[in-house]
Design a protein around this motif. Structure first.
Motif, PDB file in Angstrom:
ATOM      1  N   LEU A  49     -12.157  35.035  28.584  1.00  0.00           N
ATOM      2  CA  LEU A  49     -13.220  35.614  29.277  1.00  0.00           C
ATOM      3  C   LEU A  49     -12.806  35.206  30.903  1.00  0.00           C
ATOM      4  CD1 LEU A  49     -16.449  33.786  27.939  1.00  0.00           C
ATOM      5  CD2 LEU A  49     -16.091  36.221  28.389  1.00  0.00           C
ATOM      6  N   ALA A  52     -11.947  38.594  31.884  1.00  0.00           N
ATOM      7  CA  ALA A  52     -13.208  39.545  31.789  1.00  0.00           C
ATOM      8  C   ALA A  52     -14.031  39.210  33.236  1.00  0.00           C
ATOM      9  CB  ALA A  52     -14.081  39.273  30.582  1.00  0.00           C
ATOM     10  N   LYS A  82     -24.053  48.879  33.943  1.00  0.00           N
ATOM     11  CA  LYS A  82     -23.459  48.131  32.907  1.00  0.00           C
ATOM     12  C   LYS A  82     -23.581  48.999  31.472  1.00  0.00           C
ATOM     13  CE  LYS A  82     -26.018  44.297  32.575  1.00  0.00           C
ATOM     14  NZ  LYS A  82     -26.573  43.530  31.982  1.00  0.00           N
ATOM     15  N   SER A  89     -17.433  47.929  28.154  1.00  0.00           N
ATOM     16  CA  SER A  89     -16.269  47.105  27.608  1.00  0.00           C
ATOM     17  C   SER A  89     -16.660  45.773  28.440  1.00  0.00           C
ATOM     18  CB  SER A  89     -15.079  47.513  27.458  1.00  0.00           C
ATOM     19  OG  SER A  89     -14.505  47.859  28.875  1.00  0.00           O
ATOM     20  N   ARG A  91     -17.755  42.055  29.676  1.00  0.00           N
ATOM     21  CA  ARG A  91     -18.421  41.115  28.985  1.00  0.00           C
ATOM     22  C   ARG A  91     -18.572  39.993  30.085  1.00  0.00           C
ATOM     23  NH1 ARG A  91     -15.083  37.817  25.662  1.00  0.00           N
ATOM     24  NH2 ARG A  91     -12.826  38.445  26.170  1.00  0.00           N
ATOM     25  N   GLU A  94     -23.215  36.520  29.976  1.00  0.00           N
ATOM     26  CA  GLU A  94     -23.996  35.135  29.714  1.00  0.00           C
ATOM     27  C   GLU A  94     -23.384  34.127  30.723  1.00  0.00           C
ATOM     28  OE1 GLU A  94     -20.392  35.384  27.454  1.00  0.00           O
ATOM     29  OE2 GLU A  94     -21.880  36.790  27.741  1.00  0.00           O
TER      30      GLU A  94
END
Length: 272
Positions: A49, A52, A82, A89, A91, A94
């Motif tokens: 992440l 990302a 988005k 793609s 991410r 959250e």
């Protein structure tokens, strides 16, 4: 000066005349710590992440400025950023949601969504570098070892999510070349630089032209903390060779088991 705050300044200084380096110091002193904790918690569960979150920040800033619009969900009347092909793609949303929820609980209406994305991106860079540091490697080691990509190839499935003119870290002409490669399917191969059979510094030259095949390659040049090292290897190939050799020796000694803790296996596929 915090890494996240520095990243905000470097990227949006040209589009935000009212940007203040000390804004959260005077209005919400714990804001950056809350974001950092949320990011670190997420990265401990999923280290991938890190790239990302950095990519999310670039996609946000290079479409009408750093306004957090890449976080907005689509409605019946509007297709949000988005959900555009270039951002499908992306991410890590959250992570931003988690940080925002905690910030609102502590001090409602102060920390903007755009700033949270920027702070998260800075923390992600810091985490990438520290992850190497915890194993005894320096930032230079990280960049030098990445230079091993000067040999070999990547498969389309590893980079096809970058194929969009909206990706600011990817040269548009190179994006077309990668798209042509992917026309042969997910297993189609793309070399990391123009001399895939030679161990040289061409990989780093490619990064300066926004020709990094993987996002994790290109981030070495887009991130301010590693760009100078990349430029150094471009200017001095011998320096890259020396640093790579030393970093490889260091990696070869990593967690080596000696004496009774180690074993010579009779069959490399099986533990004795």
């Amino acid at each position: 000066m915090a890494m996240a705050t520095l990243l905000v300044m470097l990227i949006v200084i040209g589009s935000a005349n009212s940007l203040r380096m000390d804004y959260y110091i005077t209005t919400f002193p714990f804001a950056e710590s809350i974001v950092k904790n949320a990011v670190n918690k997420a990265l401990q569960n999923d280290p991938s992440l890190a790239a990302a979150l950095l990519r999310m920040h670039f996609h946000d800033c290079f479409v009408e400025g750093c306004d957090g619009s890449v976080l907005v969900d689509s409605t019946e009347d509007n297709t949000a950023e988005k959900d555009s092909p270039a951002n499908l793609s992306l991410r890590g949303f959250e992570v931003i949601d988690d940080a925002k929820e905690q910030l609102e609980e502590q001090c409602p209406g102060i920390a903007s969504c755009a700033d949270i994305v920027a702070m998260a991106a800075g923390d992600a860079i810091f985490w990438l570098i520290n992850a190497f540091g915890r194993r005894g490697f320096t930032t230079t080691d990280m960049v030098a070892l990445s230079g091993a990509h000067t040999l070999g190839v990547a498969r389309c499935s590893s980079f096809k999510n970058r194929l969009s003119n909206q990706d600011p870290t990817l040269d548009s002409d190179f994006a077309k070349a990668l798209s042509k490669t992917c026309g042969a399917g997910d297993n189609a191969e793309q070399s990391f630089d123009d001399t895939p059979k030679n161990f040289d510094n061409d990989y780093f030259n490619a990064l300066t032209r926004k020709n990094g095949v993987l996002f994790s390659d290109q981030v070495l040049y887009t991130a301010t903390g590693t760009r100078a090292i990349v430029n150094g290897y471009v200017m001095n190939e011998a320096r890259f060779f020396l640093d790579f050799q030393q970093s490889m020796v260091k990696m070869g000694r990593l967690d080596v088991k000696e004496g009774p803790k180690g074993e010579v296996r009779k069959n490399c596929r099986k533990i004795n």
